[in-house]
Structure formats: C-alpha cells, structure tokens
Design an enzyme around this catalytic site. Sequence first.
Site, mmCIF file in Angstrom:
data_model
loop_
_atom_site.group_PDB
_atom_site.id
_atom_site.type_symbol
_atom_site.label_atom_id
_atom_site.label_comp_id
_atom_site.label_asym_id
_atom_site.label_seq_id
_atom_site.Cartn_x
_atom_site.Cartn_y
_atom_site.Cartn_z
ATOM 1 N N ALA A 318 37.470 -2.206 6.658
ATOM 2 C CA ALA A 318 36.547 -3.283 6.989
ATOM 3 C C ALA A 318 35.125 -2.747 6.942
ATOM 4 C CB ALA A 318 36.836 -3.819 8.391
ATOM 5 N N MET A 319 34.147 -3.651 6.975
ATOM 6 C CA MET A 319 32.743 -3.232 6.895
ATOM 7 C C MET A 319 31.884 -4.154 7.742
ATOM 8 S SD MET A 319 30.405 -1.250 5.747
ATOM 9 C CE MET A 319 28.700 -1.509 6.208
ATOM 10 N N GLU A 320 30.940 -3.526 8.465
ATOM 11 C CA GLU A 320 30.218 -4.230 9.528
ATOM 12 C C GLU A 320 28.931 -4.928 9.128
ATOM 13 O OE1 GLU A 320 30.491 -0.871 9.203
ATOM 14 O OE2 GLU A 320 28.688 0.172 9.875
ATOM 15 N N ASN A 321 28.745 -5.314 7.851
ATOM 16 C CA ASN A 321 27.510 -5.998 7.444
ATOM 17 C C ASN A 321 27.073 -6.975 8.536
ATOM 18 O OD1 ASN A 321 28.187 -5.003 4.684
ATOM 19 N ND2 ASN A 321 29.818 -6.502 4.935
ATOM 20 N N HIS A 353 36.100 -3.012 16.410
ATOM 21 C CA HIS A 353 35.304 -1.943 15.794
ATOM 22 C C HIS A 353 34.089 -2.516 15.054
ATOM 23 C CE1 HIS A 353 35.071 2.058 13.639
ATOM 24 N NE2 HIS A 353 34.384 1.290 12.814
ATOM 25 N N GLU A 354 34.331 -3.456 14.176
ATOM 26 C CA GLU A 354 33.218 -3.977 13.359
ATOM 27 C C GLU A 354 32.207 -4.729 14.212
ATOM 28 O OE1 GLU A 354 33.085 -2.514 10.722
ATOM 29 O OE2 GLU A 354 35.191 -1.946 10.514
ATOM 30 N N HIS A 357 29.904 -2.407 15.978
ATOM 31 C CA HIS A 357 28.833 -1.942 15.084
ATOM 32 C C HIS A 357 27.629 -2.881 15.077
ATOM 33 C CE1 HIS A 357 30.331 1.566 13.049
ATOM 34 N NE2 HIS A 357 31.350 0.969 12.454
ATOM 35 N N GLU A 376 29.976 5.585 13.888
ATOM 36 C CA GLU A 376 31.427 5.487 13.787
ATOM 37 C C GLU A 376 32.168 5.995 15.027
ATOM 38 O OE1 GLU A 376 32.569 3.584 11.799
ATOM 39 O OE2 GLU A 376 31.149 3.487 10.129
HETATM 40 N N1 BES Z 1 31.410 1.381 8.345
HETATM 41 C C1 BES Z 1 32.780 1.472 8.061
HETATM 42 C C2 BES Z 1 33.127 1.142 6.637
HETATM 43 C C3 BES Z 1 32.943 2.305 5.707
HETATM 44 C C4 BES Z 1 33.907 3.259 5.601
HETATM 45 C C5 BES Z 1 31.805 2.440 4.959
HETATM 46 C C6 BES Z 1 33.721 4.337 4.754
HETATM 47 C C7 BES Z 1 31.618 3.506 4.138
HETATM 48 C C8 BES Z 1 32.586 4.469 4.018
HETATM 49 C C9 BES Z 1 33.580 0.536 8.946
HETATM 50 O O1 BES Z 1 32.990 0.210 10.142
HETATM 51 C C10 BES Z 1 34.840 1.293 9.285
HETATM 52 O O2 BES Z 1 34.772 2.220 10.028
HETATM 53 N N2 BES Z 1 35.959 0.876 8.706
HETATM 54 C C11 BES Z 1 37.209 1.556 8.866
HETATM 55 C C12 BES Z 1 38.183 0.684 9.569
HETATM 56 C C13 BES Z 1 37.897 0.654 11.007
HETATM 57 C C14 BES Z 1 38.728 -0.260 11.792
HETATM 58 C C15 BES Z 1 38.065 1.998 11.633
HETATM 59 C C16 BES Z 1 37.762 1.862 7.504
HETATM 60 O O3 BES Z 1 37.381 1.165 6.589
HETATM 61 O O4 BES Z 1 38.542 2.782 7.387
HETATM 62 ZN ZN ZN Z 2 33.015 1.766 11.475
#
Ligand code: BES
Ligand code: ZN
Length: 943
Positions: A318-321, A353-354, A357, A376
């Site tokens: 997922a991504m927190e835009n 999580h998102e 952020h 993170e």
């Molecule tokens: N900010 C990250 C997404 C991300 C991951 C961007 C790697 C760039 C590189 C997002 O908040 C995140 O941590 N996503 C996790 C899932 C989350 C529930 C732990 C992921 O994508 O693994």
């Molecule tokens: Zn994250």
Amino acid sequence: MMALLGLLVLSLFHVSLVGSHTSSQHASSPAQPAGEQSSEGSDNLSFPWSRLRLPRYIIPLHYDLHLHPNLTSLSFTGSVQIQIDVQNNTNWVVLHSKGLKISKATIMDQNLTHLSDKVLPVLHHPSHEQIGIFSPRVLSSGRKYFLCIEFGAELAEGFYGFYKSTYRTSTGETRTLASTHFEPTSARMAFPCFDEPSFKANFTVRIKRNPEFISLSNMPIVKTVEVGDGLLEDQFDVSVKMSTYLVAFVVCDFKSVTATTSSGVQVSIYASPEKWQQTSYALEVAVKMLDFYDEYFNIHYPLPKQDLIAIPDFESGAMENWGLTTYRETSLLYDPLTSSISDKLWITMVIGHELAHQWFGNLVTMEWWNDIWLNEGFARYMEYISVEATYPDLKVEEYLLHTCFAAVGSDSLNSSRPISSPAENPTQITQMFDTASYDKGACVLHMLRHFLTDDVFQRGIVRYLRKYSYKNALNQDLWDSLANTCSEEDFISGKHCYSSSQASKNAYLFAGEHLDLTAMMNTWILQKGVPLVTVTRKGPHLLLRQDRFLRTVLPSDPLWSSLQKGFLWHIPLTYKTDASNTIHRHLMTTQTDSIHIGEEVSWVKVNTDMTGYYVVHYEDGGWDKMTKLLRQNHTALSYKDRTQLIHNAFQLVTAGHLSLDKGLDLIGYLQLETHNVPLLQGLGSLQAFYHMIEKRNEIDVTRKLRMHILRFFRVVIDQQTWSDGGSVSERRLRSELLSLACHLDDPPCLERARQSFKHWLQSKGTLNLPTDVATTVFSVGAQEDRGWASLLHTYNISSSAAQKSKILFALTCSRDTNKLHRLLELGLEGKVIRSQDLSSLIFMVARNPQGHRLAWNFVKKNWDTLVQRFQLGSSCIRSIIIGTTGHFSSPEELAEVQLFFESIKEQASQLRATQVALDNVQKNVRWFQRNLETLRNWLNQQM
Ligand code: BES
Ligand code: ZN
C-alpha cells in the site's frame, strides 16, 4: 562593504557551481541537449550540476500541474508551471525528470512576462535523472519566477511513476486505468519536479479525461469543465504543503462507497465496479482509524477527504499518498465469503499503517531518506497502537513480538545496517524500506515508549508532530520533543517544566538525574546490531554482560573480536523474579554491570514481555532453571515472556551459545501450554528445522522429526474443528496447526481435507469453504491432477483477491515439478498470474522441497527480466534473492550462490540482499554442521 562581500560570495558560488562539474562525471554520463526543441546556444552548454541532490538555492513553492492521460494510446501529455523562489543569482534551474520527453521550457517573472522570447535550452543528465534549464537572463536572488515545462511520455509498464493497470470484467472485457506510485523517487517519471522530500510545496492538479472515467487526486475536485473533443477536465483543490513523493492521481472507471468521520472528513473506498461489495469493511476501518488518530495525535486530519483505492496492479502492499492512499486488492478488499481472519487482520493493519502516515510522514517528513524509519518505523508501530484501540478483538498485541523477532533475525547477521544509514541514489534509497526501518524502528519505539511510559511518549510525539507540521525533521528533533514534554501552556507561560515532567520522573527509575535521551537513542539508531545480554547469578548479585549478538560467528571464531569492537548500547533493562510481583528496572550503559537482587530469589527473567530490544542468555545452568520453571509453573511468566524465552533459546542455538537439545527440552513444556502465541512460536521453531531438513537428503531425520512434531502436538491438532468459529486467536492457531499437520502428511488431516475438497469440486468451486482452513484444503486438493487444474481454472476467474492468493499458494504446493515450472512461466508472462504476484510466487515455489532448485534456476535464468520488471533495489528483488536462497544449507549450495552473485557482480555489489543471502546460507551451513547429529540423537531418544 557588506554588499561587496555579498557579491563576491555570490560570484564565487557561481563559479564553483559550474566548476563542480567534474570531467569524470561528464564522461560517464554525457549531458544531452533535449531532442525536440530549438536548442539554439545549447551546444556550448554543459550540464551545470554534478551532484545527485539538487541545489538548495531554488525552492519550489507551488506546482500547477495539467495532465492528460490517454488510456487508448497508453500515453500521457502534461504541462507544469512551478513557482520557484530563487535564493542565489543563477542562469540555471536544475530539477528532476526521468524518461519524460520535454517539448518546451520557458520562464516567466512574477508579472507573467517571459524572460526570453525563445524556448529555453534543456540539458539532460539521465544517470542523475535531472534536467537543467538555461535562462539567458540571470534569475535574481530574492525573486520569484514561474518555470513552465511541457512534457509527455508513455504510461509506464511497471509499478512506478504514472503507470497503467488493467482488470477483466466478468464478461471477459479488459479495462484499463492509470495510477501513480511515486515513493521514493518516481514523481519525476510523471512530471518534472524537485523530487526530494524536503522540497515541500502546494500542488494544484488538473486532469483531462473521457466522460466514462473518473479522476482522483490528493484533494477533492473543485470544478469540472468541458474542454472540447468530448473531454472533461477536473480541477482539484490546491493541496497543503507536501513532498512530491506524496502526490497521486488515478484515472479509472471504479465505483465507491462513502462515509463521514466525526470531524466531517469524507472517507471513500474505491474498487473496480464488480468488487465494490468487498469495500464495506475497509470503510468502517478507515473511518474508525481517522477518528482514532485525530484524537491520539490531537491534530485534525487536515484534508477534507480521504480516498482509499484498490489498484489491480500494485507492487508493494500500500502507499500513503496524502488524501488518496493506494492499496493492493488484498490489502483493502475484505470478502466475507473468502477472506480469512488473517486477511482481515492484515487489511486492518495496512489501513492503520497508511493512515498513520498521514501524520507521520505526510504532515512531518524526514529530512532525507537516510531516516525513512521516522516514517516507516512509526507507521509500523502505530499499526499496533491504533488496531489495539479500534479493534481490540483482533488481539493485535500478540503480533508485536514477531515484529521484534523479525528485526532481531536480520540484525543478528553481519550484513545488517544501522536504522539510520546513508542513501543517495535511487537504488540505495529504495533499499532503505527494509526490516531495519520498519521492524527494528517499531521495536525500538516500543522500547522507548515503555521506558518513558505511554503518556509521556504520546505527549512527546504530539509535540513533535505539532512543531514540525508541514516541515521536515531529523532524529534529534524527535529526541528533543520526547525529552521535553512541557504542555503548550507550560511552554507559553515560560515554566521550566523539564525537571518536573513525567518523563524525568520515569527516567529516575532507570537512570537517576542524568538521563541523556539522545545518547541512549543514538546507540539504537546509529549503531547496527542487537545486543546479547548474558546474565549469571553470583550470590545475591546478577552479573550482566553485553555483547553484539551474531548468529553467524562464534566467540571461538577468529573474526569474533573484530566484529565486537566498539559496540555498546544503553539498554533499559527490565526483569522479574519469583520474589516479587514488580517489574524491576536498570539502565545498563557499560559492558559489564551487576545488580543486587538478594539471596532469596530463585529465578530471574530478564527483558519483561520483551519490551526491550535485546536477546538474553542465561549462563551457568540458567536455562535449566527456566526449563524447570516452565515445566512446573509456566503461568508464573506471562505468555509474552514464555514466547520470548522460546525465541531466544533457538536464536542462541543458531548462534552456538546453547546446545540444540537444551532448546528442545525447553519447549517440552508446550504440551501444557494453552496460549496460542507461545504454542505457535514453538511450533514455528520446529517447522523451521523441518523446512530446512526436508530439502536435504536426510530421509530418516526428516521422517522422525515429522513423527515427533505430529505426536507432540497430537492433542491440540485433534482438538481443532474445520470451521471459522471461535476467537481470533483460536482461529489463527487452527489455521496454522492444520496447515502444518497436512503438510506433514498427517493421515486424519489429509482425509478431512480431501473430503472437503471433494465437496468443493462437486460444487464446481461455488462452495465456500471455511476461510481459515481453505488454504489447507486447497493445498491437499492440489496434489491431484484434476484438483490442480480446477484450482487453476478458479484462480483465473475468481473475483476475490483473497481467494486467489489462497489458491495460488495451494498450486505451489504441488509435488509435480512440471506444474511448478508452468506456474513460474505463467508468472513471468504476467497474464493469468499478474507480475505483482511473481515475487511471492517464486518465494512460495522455493518453499516447496520439489520446487526450491527449480525456483533458484528460474531466477538465475531470468535475472535480467526480473530486474527490469521490478527495479534493482525493490523489495521484490530482495524477496526473490532471499527467498530462493534461504533454504540452502550445504557448502556446495553456498558456493553456487556465490558464483551467481559473482556473475552479476555489478548489480550484486549494489544490493544489501546479496549479503543477507550469503549470511543466511552460511548460518544454515553452520547450523547443519553443528546440530544435525544432536538432532538425530535427540529424536532417537524420543522414539
Ligand atoms: N510508504 C510505503 C510504501 C512503499 C514501500 C514505498 C516501499 C516505497 C517503497 C507504505 O507505507 C508501506 O509501508 N507499505 C507496506 C505495507 C504496509 C502495511 C507495511 C508495503 O508496501 O510493503
Ligand atoms: Zn509505510
């Protein structure tokens, strides 16, 4: 005089700028003028900037971004007008751009008058992903300008930048959408920008689209206008000040459901039209979470809306835009008929999580990627705090230990890194999203919260968030905010509240008057590794020693002392004894130390509930005492303490500090255990040995270990029902236990699973199996040709991502290598099995004893394709490398892995994962050399 000095400094600066373009840089990556413009005068220009990071003297303030994606031609065009604040006289604007065709660049002054009547020369520095725009007229220090750029590109094929995704409707029609993923360095693939986290600016986005689509971005739409050619243009409200990596937009034909939080924020969940029935759980979670965070952080979510959207092709989780969080379907869509309790927990945690952020990361952002843990680590830790508060029944606290165990696992290899480590280029930056940033970050925060108390921790982070809102922060800013927990009132009235604050009161418990939070935290953030605290009883004293805990190197190894040198932590120790009910505390800041505990104490358990990030070794018969305690009265210790003892014991076995039979004896008490967490921990340790041994030609040991596990857990296995009933913990235990039992060919388990699978087949896949055991039933069914084929068919047509992931796992459990090979090929092709699932597919095939060689050979053969598809530093490449080598345990296999890394040397040297993989295999090799005979003998004694 001052003016003259100023001029001198400026001109010197300018010279040094141009001069800093070294010839070697030039040779390796020649600057190229843009192809499509009158590059009059650009022939004599050379790229003005030689560093990876942009100059600091041009600050973007506002972006006016227009985009027109064409979902038929799969390309997009756009223009951006960036208001910049120039802080040094210069002729150049250097910013990021990657893979964009720049068709025109101009600069206007504040009055919107063009500085030049010609289009400006644009130079490219592709290896730095930068462009330089030359203004013949000097841009003057202290003035603001508008930089206007027109550009275009294909929609990207992978998962970064502005990329295309597709999905199939139930009538077989393929539909296309376009979505973005920018973090960490891909905003520059969608529009030219100052793509670094500390260049925060406001964004106004406009998107052209066909009427049958919708468009989404960070902010709500303020108006939609017709722009001719049957097109509409949505204009979004101007954003808050934010970093480029948080910008997002989507053009699609999705449907949504909406609700409102207590403070009036509109929350919507978007999914492809046929999946909108799976959106209601996410909506409930998102609303609850936003309400929770509003209160916990005591800062209102600042945007009027939050959209959560399930993108069919999504590489990470997922991504927190900001205002438009994007998800993999399995991270957002809950289907009551096919999603298991673990799926539900996962979705809840991902949303937690998102949304965390939106404060940690979006509102306050780390200054640079070296401290991505400030995003993170916090978001991971907030998963636990928020889910515990909003969904207590999910018992999320039972998982926190695993986050810490994961951190210890990689931090006890020599290849680990400090949480805060340098990262400059995109490959290095992408690799920062690893266990150290996430899990160790969260675990160290947990330790800190426990040290300061919940209340002080919360007030400290609120202070941090308020103080650095819409700004960037360094680690030091966090420590300062946490150490000084004055209320705002105290602060304004000028009261000196530090010494009277709760923080120092608690700190007294540990450290007396001179607590230096920064010094303490630096030992955890700037230093790699995890400490091993060795404790021994000596009369009324407990003697303590700290070393760096390493699983690959023994104290007898010549390397040992050099690997230990200079390591020292400030460890907030806690311990419990049989003599009282209190938790004792002691801040250990030296290599050796001792604590008076009294003669009457019979046992001491250190690191209560694993609130500290360290491993504990009980020397001189200490482990025997623990074993005895567990056998006689295991509930004298909490379930977390019991789990941690099991974990530590087997870590110490691997590291050569404890013999395997002692570890196995320790878990003997598990036949009395009723709590699922320690049970699963013990089961997991045995399972890990089994997975390694079944891949070796050790038929006898493998068989005996199998028999032992089944006999040992017979009673609990037989207690399980094949249903979805019971508490979350019961459901999770059932799921794990039955899956293992069938994997170990337990006849009653197999029989029951076969029966269920038969019913499922008879129903032509329409029967809904109990969700928590569906994976097990499918895995058993997949052993027959017909079953496997039916599963693949259902996989192909299923509209539930949760169902598909269970089936894919089952398909990879086949013992038929042709079938496994076919799966890998399907994954590579990316049609039936999407590319987003390829890395986990490879991982799962490698887990299968019949597939692990196959997966490894597949990776070697298709390495270039894989790297091209996922980018070198990505977590997919990391999991492919570590996943396919993780079960190797012979010196020959080690040599083979080394040989392969040698053959891809240039890439391998840029990757941490290759080092991790080698450490891992080395560790396995030693494990076998040291423990195989012990295990054989121990098993023989049990028969
Ligand atoms: N900010 C990250 C997404 C991300 C991951 C961007 C790697 C760039 C590189 C997002 O908040 C995140 O941590 N996503 C996790 C899932 C989350 C529930 C732990 C992921 O994508 O693994
Ligand atoms: Zn994250």
